[in-house]
Structures are given as structure tokens and as C-alpha cells.
Design a protein around this motif. Sequence first.
Motif, PDB file in Angstrom:
ATOM      1  N   TYR A  85      80.155  26.448  14.943  1.00 40.45           N
ATOM      2  CA  TYR A  85      79.242  26.906  13.936  1.00 40.45           C
ATOM      3  C   TYR A  85      78.140  26.762  13.747  1.00 40.45           C
ATOM      4  O   TYR A  85      77.537  27.039  13.733  1.00 40.45           O
ATOM      5  CB  TYR A  85      80.076  27.995  12.722  1.00 40.45           C
ATOM      6  CG  TYR A  85      78.815  28.581  11.050  1.00 40.45           C
ATOM      7  CD1 TYR A  85      78.530  29.871  11.684  1.00 40.45           C
ATOM      8  CD2 TYR A  85      78.114  27.228  10.605  1.00 40.45           C
ATOM      9  CE1 TYR A  85      77.989  30.826  10.488  1.00 40.45           C
ATOM     10  CE2 TYR A  85      78.001  28.222   9.769  1.00 40.45           C
ATOM     11  CZ  TYR A  85      77.476  29.526   9.622  1.00 40.45           C
ATOM     12  OH  TYR A  85      76.359  29.864   8.874  1.00 40.45           O
ATOM     13  N   GLN A  86      78.533  25.296  13.445  1.00 36.67           N
ATOM     14  CA  GLN A  86      78.036  24.152  13.266  1.00 36.67           C
ATOM     15  C   GLN A  86      76.669  24.068  13.999  1.00 36.67           C
ATOM     16  O   GLN A  86      75.513  23.712  13.614  1.00 36.67           O
ATOM     17  CB  GLN A  86      78.294  22.996  12.369  1.00 36.67           C
ATOM     18  CG  GLN A  86      78.782  23.466  11.004  1.00 36.67           C
ATOM     19  CD  GLN A  86      80.490  22.274  11.425  1.00 36.67           C
ATOM     20  OE1 GLN A  86      80.186  21.060  11.604  1.00 36.67           O
ATOM     21  NE2 GLN A  86      81.037  22.536   9.890  1.00 36.67           N
ATOM     22  N   GLN A  87      77.129  24.269  15.005  1.00 34.90           N
ATOM     23  CA  GLN A  87      76.198  23.357  16.116  1.00 34.90           C
ATOM     24  C   GLN A  87      75.469  24.485  17.147  1.00 34.90           C
ATOM     25  O   GLN A  87      74.191  24.454  17.894  1.00 34.90           O
ATOM     26  CB  GLN A  87      76.621  22.903  16.934  1.00 34.90           C
ATOM     27  CG  GLN A  87      77.439  20.684  16.160  1.00 34.90           C
ATOM     28  CD  GLN A  87      78.254  20.247  17.318  1.00 34.90           C
ATOM     29  OE1 GLN A  87      77.469  19.975  18.687  1.00 34.90           O
ATOM     30  NE2 GLN A  87      78.811  20.254  16.982  1.00 34.90           N
ATOM     31  N   VAL A  88      76.292  25.914  17.212  1.00 32.46           N
ATOM     32  CA  VAL A  88      75.546  26.618  17.614  1.00 32.46           C
ATOM     33  C   VAL A  88      75.624  28.024  17.212  1.00 32.46           C
ATOM     34  O   VAL A  88      73.896  29.051  16.847  1.00 32.46           O
ATOM     35  CB  VAL A  88      76.898  27.219  19.192  1.00 32.46           C
ATOM     36  CG1 VAL A  88      76.630  28.663  19.984  1.00 32.46           C
ATOM     37  CG2 VAL A  88      77.130  26.070  20.039  1.00 32.46           C
ATOM     38  N   SER A  89      76.316  28.669  16.769  1.00 32.80           N
ATOM     39  CA  SER A  89      76.484  30.137  16.077  1.00 32.80           C
ATOM     40  C   SER A  89      75.989  29.895  14.721  1.00 32.80           C
ATOM     41  O   SER A  89      74.860  30.794  14.359  1.00 32.80           O
ATOM     42  CB  SER A  89      77.836  31.371  15.974  1.00 32.80           C
ATOM     43  OG  SER A  89      78.430  30.142  14.934  1.00 32.80           O
ATOM     44  N   GLY A  90      76.151  29.366  14.048  1.00 29.27           N
ATOM     45  CA  GLY A  90      75.162  29.164  12.882  1.00 29.27           C
ATOM     46  C   GLY A  90      73.670  28.774  13.121  1.00 29.27           C
ATOM     47  O   GLY A  90      72.711  30.021  12.240  1.00 29.27           O
ATOM     48  N   MET A  94      74.328  33.621  12.645  1.00 35.07           N
ATOM     49  CA  MET A  94      75.358  34.396  13.168  1.00 35.07           C
ATOM     50  C   MET A  94      75.797  34.876  11.775  1.00 35.07           C
ATOM     51  O   MET A  94      75.066  34.507  10.163  1.00 35.07           O
ATOM     52  CB  MET A  94      76.538  33.879  13.346  1.00 35.07           C
ATOM     53  CG  MET A  94      77.289  34.811  13.063  1.00 35.07           C
ATOM     54  SD  MET A  94      79.101  33.530  13.562  1.00 35.07           S
ATOM     55  CE  MET A  94      79.190  34.296  14.893  1.00 35.07           C
ATOM     56  N   THR A  95      75.283  36.053  11.055  1.00 34.09           N
ATOM     57  CA  THR A  95      75.696  37.222   9.778  1.00 34.09           C
ATOM     58  C   THR A  95      76.797  37.331   9.538  1.00 34.09           C
ATOM     59  O   THR A  95      78.230  37.207  10.738  1.00 34.09           O
ATOM     60  CB  THR A  95      74.649  38.344   9.140  1.00 34.09           C
ATOM     61  OG1 THR A  95      75.487  38.981  10.999  1.00 34.09           O
ATOM     62  CG2 THR A  95      73.421  38.079   9.823  1.00 34.09           C
ATOM     63  N   LEU A  96      77.568  38.409   8.557  1.00 33.27           N
ATOM     64  CA  LEU A  96      79.384  38.163   8.190  1.00 33.27           C
ATOM     65  C   LEU A  96      79.098  39.277   9.174  1.00 33.27           C
ATOM     66  O   LEU A  96      80.157  39.781  10.159  1.00 33.27           O
ATOM     67  CB  LEU A  96      79.186  39.018   7.387  1.00 33.27           C
ATOM     68  CG  LEU A  96      80.906  39.252   6.868  1.00 33.27           C
ATOM     69  CD1 LEU A  96      81.687  37.599   7.032  1.00 33.27           C
ATOM     70  CD2 LEU A  96      80.943  39.580   5.268  1.00 33.27           C
TER      71      LEU A  96
END
Length: 353
Positions: A85-90, A94-96
Amino acid sequence: MEREIDTQTSPETAGPAHGNPAALARWLLAVAAVIVVMVIVGGITRLTESGLSITEWKPVTGAIPPLNEAQWQAEFDAYKQIGEYQQVSGPAGMTLADYKFIYFWEWFHRLLGRFIGLIYALPLAWYWVRGAIPAGYKPRLLALLALGALQGTFGWYMVRSGLSAEMTDVSHFWLSIHLLTALFTLAGLIWTALDLRRLAQIPGARPARFTGLALIVSLILFIQLLLGAWVAGLNAGLASDSWPLMQGRIIPEFDQSKGLFWAATHDPYLLHFLHRWWAWIAVAALIVLARRVRAFDRRASIAIHSAFGTQIILGIATVWTGVALWVAVAHQGVGALLVAATAWGAHLIGRKA
């Protein structure tokens, strides 16, 4: 005469048939079919980057997904703590709602694993109590149950390997262990089902032997499946969208700074190259097996030829489409069918009345 490796370890299996081997064979083939579905769902989970969406392993309570927005937010917050999440999807925004999509595939993958455990363990207990298991088959059926338990454990170790702030994906080594255990279990289910089906037809029939040819073909196919799992784990399918050339050449440039062994196990370009060309060695071995099998059962020969032919076409299409989701999923699914067909063929040439 071909040297054979005898897998017979108990004299009990040479005795007269008893129990209900035909029913057991149908049950094992049904479980094998669900495992093929499991492999396909696992491919979707991998290709949609869903595998790290659930950061805990709760074998029992984990079967229930979040039921309200507060629970969803808590799961999403846990996912935000990992590197993916911190490096790719965030950073990608990315939403809920996006998170709920990837959560579904990982949850469904785990739920299907639980379902397979139930449809194997409960009938096994029932057949055991009813005395329906032929002599000599209980240890093998228990071993298959243990493989299923290992599969779940390996799956969690795979997920755990990616749950850190530094990692953005799972270990490709753990991914290969997870996938190959599933395929080995699939082959074991089919082999045992075929032994039981033959026992139902010919009382006193001995289990099939694992021949030298079967061993060679299996090892060659194993290497191809291992390379494929590493390609998937490292996203190495994206290393080239052309075929047969890569980077305009047969052998692509790859990182040799840490040695050839490291490159052959870590470099996506070299692994992609090895996977696409070792496939032809696998094809040659499978053709030999299919030709030998033809004398016993033409259907099995057709199944082997059809499986590897379709697999080659799907592999090339996966490259050309830039790893399009459903093409790549089909490639993995047909790979499972190829394992099933190979097990069928190997069993045929190892039969002894």
C-alpha cells in the motif's frame, strides 16, 4: 525393458478388493476438479494483486468477511501498514471500494481452500467409519489430507513474506512452493482415484507403478512449472511483450552482477527467457509420453496433446497481450489441466493387473 520405480509399500494392496473403491474414486476426482478451480482463483488473486489484502490468518473466524463499514475500515487500515500500500497502491490512489475488490479475491481464495478441506476431510471420515476404504489406501488418503493442510500453511507463509514495510509483493519462492504443492496434490488425487477405479473394475488389481519414463517427464514438467511460478511471482511476464524475440534478440540482456545462479532464480528477464524456451523441452517429453500412452488409451494421449498445445498458445498470447488478466488466468488453469493429463498418462503406463 523400461526400469520401473515401485511405489508399492504395503502387501495389503495386493489382496482382494473390499470397501467401495468406485465411490472413493468419484469423490477424489470431484475434489481434484475443485482444486483446478482453486488454481484458477489463485491466478486471479495473484494477477489482481489481491494476495496481501488480508493481513491476518484466522483459519476459522476468517471465513466471515467484514460486515459493516467500521470493520471494512479496520481491515483497510491494517492493509495500509504494509509496503504494497505504502509504495504501490496507496500512491496510485486506492480507495476503500478498490480495497474491497482485492479483499474479495483473497477472501474467496481462502474460503475455497477451507471448502476443499471440508469436502475432503468429512467424506474421508465417513468412508473410514463405514469401512469403505480398501486395504492399504488409508495411509495414502491421510497423506493427501496432510498435503492439503500443508497447502494452507504454505499459503500463509507466502502471504506473511510480503507483510512488511519494505516488501511490495510476496516471495516468489513461497509462491512457487504454494502453487506446486497444490499441483502435486492434484496429481496425487488423480493417481489415487485411478488406482481405486481400476480396483473397482479388477478386484485384486495392484496400484500403478511410477515408471522411469514417468519420472523423467514429471521432472521436466516440474522445472517448467517452477519457472512459471517464479515468473508469476516476479511479474516477469511483463519483461517482454514480443515472441519469439526479447529486446529484439533471442537471449535478452539480464543482470549477471551477482552470478548466474542468482540471475536464474531472481532476474525477471532471464527467468522469462528460461520459461518460454524450457517449454519446448517439456513439449518434447510430453509427446514421448503421449505416444507411449496411445497404445493404452487414446483419450489420454489426446488429453496430453490438447493440454500442452493449448498451453503453448496461451503462453504466447499472454506475452503478446502484455499479461492480459483472463489470458494469463487461462494459462494457469490449463497448466493445472496439463498436470492432470500427465498424471493420467503416467498412471496408464505404470499399470499392472
